[in-house]
Design a protein around this motif. Sequence first.
Motif, PDB file in Angstrom:
ATOM      1  N   ASP A 189       0.807  -1.219   0.000  1.00 34.45           N
ATOM      2  CA  ASP A 189       0.000   0.000   0.000  1.00 34.45           C
ATOM      3  C   ASP A 189       0.843   1.273   0.000  1.00 34.45           C
ATOM      4  OD1 ASP A 189      -2.235  -1.577   0.010  1.00 34.45           O
ATOM      5  OD2 ASP A 189      -2.576  -1.418   2.177  1.00 34.45           O
ATOM      6  N   MET A 190       2.066   1.171   0.508  1.00 36.93           N
ATOM      7  CA  MET A 190       2.923   2.365   0.564  1.00 36.93           C
ATOM      8  C   MET A 190       3.259   2.892  -0.825  1.00 36.93           C
ATOM      9  SD  MET A 190       5.696   2.483   3.611  1.00 36.93           S
ATOM     10  CE  MET A 190       6.808   1.395   2.792  1.00 36.93           C
ATOM     11  N   LEU A 191       3.236   2.011  -1.811  1.00 37.04           N
ATOM     12  CA  LEU A 191       3.559   2.445  -3.170  1.00 37.04           C
ATOM     13  C   LEU A 191       2.630   3.558  -3.617  1.00 37.04           C
ATOM     14  CD1 LEU A 191       5.362   1.763  -5.652  1.00 37.04           C
ATOM     15  CD2 LEU A 191       3.490   0.311  -6.451  1.00 37.04           C
ATOM     16  N   VAL A 192       1.349   3.433  -3.238  1.00 33.72           N
ATOM     17  CA  VAL A 192       0.361   4.437  -3.615  1.00 33.72           C
ATOM     18  C   VAL A 192       0.280   5.545  -2.573  1.00 33.72           C
ATOM     19  CG1 VAL A 192      -2.083   4.842  -4.085  1.00 33.72           C
ATOM     20  CG2 VAL A 192      -0.972   2.784  -4.962  1.00 33.72           C
ATOM     21  N   SER A 193       0.183   5.164  -1.282  1.00 35.53           N
ATOM     22  CA  SER A 193      -0.007   6.174  -0.232  1.00 35.53           C
ATOM     23  C   SER A 193       1.176   7.132  -0.137  1.00 35.53           C
ATOM     24  CB  SER A 193      -0.234   5.488   1.123  1.00 35.53           C
ATOM     25  OG  SER A 193       0.929   4.778   1.519  1.00 35.53           O
ATOM     26  N   ASN A 194       2.389   6.628  -0.395  1.00 43.27           N
ATOM     27  CA  ASN A 194       3.577   7.481  -0.333  1.00 43.27           C
ATOM     28  C   ASN A 194       4.028   7.964  -1.705  1.00 43.27           C
ATOM     29  OD1 ASN A 194       3.344   6.416   2.251  1.00 43.27           O
ATOM     30  ND2 ASN A 194       5.548   6.333   2.581  1.00 43.27           N
ATOM     31  N   ASN A 195       3.258   7.600  -2.724  1.00 44.93           N
ATOM     32  CA  ASN A 195       3.526   8.059  -4.084  1.00 44.93           C
ATOM     33  C   ASN A 195       4.960   7.737  -4.522  1.00 44.93           C
ATOM     34  OD1 ASN A 195       2.428   9.092  -6.368  1.00 44.93           O
ATOM     35  ND2 ASN A 195       2.533  11.236  -5.748  1.00 44.93           N
ATOM     36  N   ILE A 196       5.343   6.467  -4.384  1.00 42.70           N
ATOM     37  CA  ILE A 196       6.713   6.045  -4.663  1.00 42.70           C
ATOM     38  C   ILE A 196       6.886   5.745  -6.147  1.00 42.70           C
ATOM     39  CG2 ILE A 196       8.458   4.271  -4.219  1.00 42.70           C
ATOM     40  CD1 ILE A 196       7.174   3.942  -1.430  1.00 42.70           C
ATOM     41  N   SER A 197       7.873   6.374  -6.743  1.00 45.82           N
ATOM     42  CA  SER A 197       8.221   6.128  -8.143  1.00 45.82           C
ATOM     43  C   SER A 197       9.727   5.937  -8.217  1.00 45.82           C
ATOM     44  CB  SER A 197       7.783   7.309  -9.016  1.00 45.82           C
ATOM     45  OG  SER A 197       8.179   7.106 -10.350  1.00 45.82           O
ATOM     46  N   LEU A 198      10.169   4.869  -8.864  1.00 48.46           N
ATOM     47  CA  LEU A 198      11.594   4.528  -8.896  1.00 48.46           C
ATOM     48  C   LEU A 198      12.137   4.504 -10.318  1.00 48.46           C
ATOM     49  CD1 LEU A 198      11.650   1.535  -6.367  1.00 48.46           C
ATOM     50  CD2 LEU A 198      12.051   3.955  -5.874  1.00 48.46           C
ATOM     51  N   GLY A 199      13.411   4.862 -10.448  1.00 49.20           N
ATOM     52  CA  GLY A 199      14.155   4.661 -11.679  1.00 49.20           C
ATOM     53  C   GLY A 199      15.062   3.449 -11.506  1.00 49.20           C
ATOM     54  N   GLU A 200      15.544   2.887 -12.613  1.00 49.92           N
ATOM     55  CA  GLU A 200      16.312   1.646 -12.504  1.00 49.92           C
ATOM     56  C   GLU A 200      17.302   1.501 -13.655  1.00 49.92           C
ATOM     57  OE1 GLU A 200      14.878  -2.740 -11.395  1.00 49.92           O
ATOM     58  OE2 GLU A 200      14.341  -2.211 -13.447  1.00 49.92           O
ATOM     59  N   ASN A 201      18.497   1.007 -13.331  1.00 49.35           N
ATOM     60  CA  ASN A 201      19.463   0.522 -14.313  1.00 49.35           C
ATOM     61  C   ASN A 201      19.705  -0.955 -14.050  1.00 49.35           C
ATOM     62  OD1 ASN A 201      19.868   2.937 -15.638  1.00 49.35           O
ATOM     63  ND2 ASN A 201      21.754   3.463 -14.574  1.00 49.35           N
ATOM     64  N   MET A 202      19.850  -1.740 -15.114  1.00 50.35           N
ATOM     65  CA  MET A 202      20.142  -3.159 -14.950  1.00 50.35           C
ATOM     66  C   MET A 202      21.319  -3.552 -15.839  1.00 50.35           C
ATOM     67  SD  MET A 202      16.443  -5.036 -14.555  1.00 50.35           S
ATOM     68  CE  MET A 202      17.075  -6.224 -13.365  1.00 50.35           C
ATOM     69  N   ALA A 203      22.005  -4.618 -15.438  1.00 43.65           N
ATOM     70  CA  ALA A 203      23.120  -5.132 -16.229  1.00 43.65           C
ATOM     71  C   ALA A 203      23.292  -6.617 -15.926  1.00 43.65           C
ATOM     72  CB  ALA A 203      24.406  -4.369 -15.910  1.00 43.65           C
ATOM     73  N   SER A 204      23.971  -7.319 -16.820  1.00 43.63           N
ATOM     74  CA  SER A 204      24.193  -8.749 -16.616  1.00 43.63           C
ATOM     75  C   SER A 204      25.539  -9.161 -17.201  1.00 43.63           C
ATOM     76  CB  SER A 204      23.067  -9.551 -17.274  1.00 43.63           C
ATOM     77  OG  SER A 204      23.229 -10.935 -17.040  1.00 43.63           O
ATOM     78  N   GLY A 205      26.238 -10.028 -16.462  1.00 43.46           N
ATOM     79  CA  GLY A 205      27.491 -10.590 -16.957  1.00 43.46           C
ATOM     80  C   GLY A 205      28.743  -9.979 -16.367  1.00 43.46           C
ATOM     81  N   GLN A 206      28.644  -8.797 -15.759  1.00 46.26           N
ATOM     82  CA  GLN A 206      29.827  -8.158 -15.197  1.00 46.26           C
ATOM     83  C   GLN A 206      30.170  -8.776 -13.842  1.00 46.26           C
ATOM     84  OE1 GLN A 206      27.120  -6.615 -16.257  1.00 46.26           O
ATOM     85  NE2 GLN A 206      27.683  -5.268 -17.938  1.00 46.26           N
ATOM     86  N   THR A 207      31.457  -8.783 -13.509  1.00 45.53           N
ATOM     87  CA  THR A 207      31.893  -9.427 -12.269  1.00 45.53           C
ATOM     88  C   THR A 207      32.563  -8.482 -11.289  1.00 45.53           C
ATOM     89  OG1 THR A 207      33.982 -10.065 -13.318  1.00 45.53           O
ATOM     90  CG2 THR A 207      32.176 -11.659 -13.406  1.00 45.53           C
TER      91      THR A 207
END
Length: 363
Positions: A201-219
């Motif tokens: 419920d916090m996603l809506v009540s606190n108006n949470i919006s996130l940005g994201e970067n993803m990657a795969s294979g790096q060590t």
Amino acid sequence: MAEKYSIIYIAGNDQRTARSVNDMRKMMKTGMVFFMAMLVLMTQHVTADAKTKVLNKKMTIDLNKDSAGIRFAPTKLKKYSKVKVSVKNKKVLKAKAKGRKYIYLKGKAGGRTTMTIRLYKGHKKVRAYRYSIKVIGKGQDGYKAQAKETFVIQNKYRAEKGVKALTWSDKLYRFALYRLKHSGYDGHKNLQRDMQDYFGDMLVSNNISLGENMASGQTSAKEVMLSWKHSPGHYRNLLNKDYQCGAIARYKDNWCAVFYDGSPENLSKKKQDVADIVVTIKRQDKASGKYIGGATIGYYEENDRWNTSKRITVGESGRQIVLELGKTYVFYEKTTPDGYDKAEKVTITVTKDMPREIILSGN
């Protein structure tokens, strides 16, 4: 006669005493020579040990990946006549030299220990390796230190461009790790779903919006940050000056960086209910009438744009947000999916009777 006998007897004693003294002197000389020889040998042995080069190294064993054991050699072991291995904490690690071929390691439980490898030529120890070993137990997170190292590099990139550093958030770190464990490297496909499942419920009540970067294979931290730096979209995301806090997580060889434009406190405490209305923001293709995903929608209070501006990314099913009753909001499309023109602005005053969907439409 008695006097003569007495003299002879005394003379005999003097001769015996002289011989005894000489024998003792010879024995003392022999003993001294033997002692000095032993001292020289002992000194040579100590000196040889003192000169043996000890190389200090670090190693991590992850039982989530290396449960079957590891074969390794710090150098070519066949050059040496004997290999000895010892482990300080045998509850954490088992180690054994397999002849002069390799050393077999098997983690037993999460923890830390020290392993020493001694290499000999003949009876002389000529080299030693001392490994500080961290064993990550099954189910444990062994990447947090590396994730924080990556976060430091990210803030250096921001500093190079004059952008304020992000604050580390443990809440966002746990969410990023949750993302990787539940959805893996999904190209952001399940971001909204995972946010809903994690924050509730916090996603809506606190108006949470996130940005994201993803990657795969790096060590390594440097490797993944360079890949993001050389990708215009990822680089632009990590330099965004609107973000205030964030975190980076690694699970196996997948990476997730999360960004938030609010304060860390807003992620942990649910806001008290006020006169709020929950609405769903959608982006529609005017020509086909279908709802499309991937658009970034910005919105703000009409009378206070600079202090109330927010942005969200909407999927095909839209995105829920909370608006305050009685206030007027302006909605606009900030980033448009490929192949589409920007949608028209929408201005709406929040009332109890208003529609629960706000649709931005464009071709």
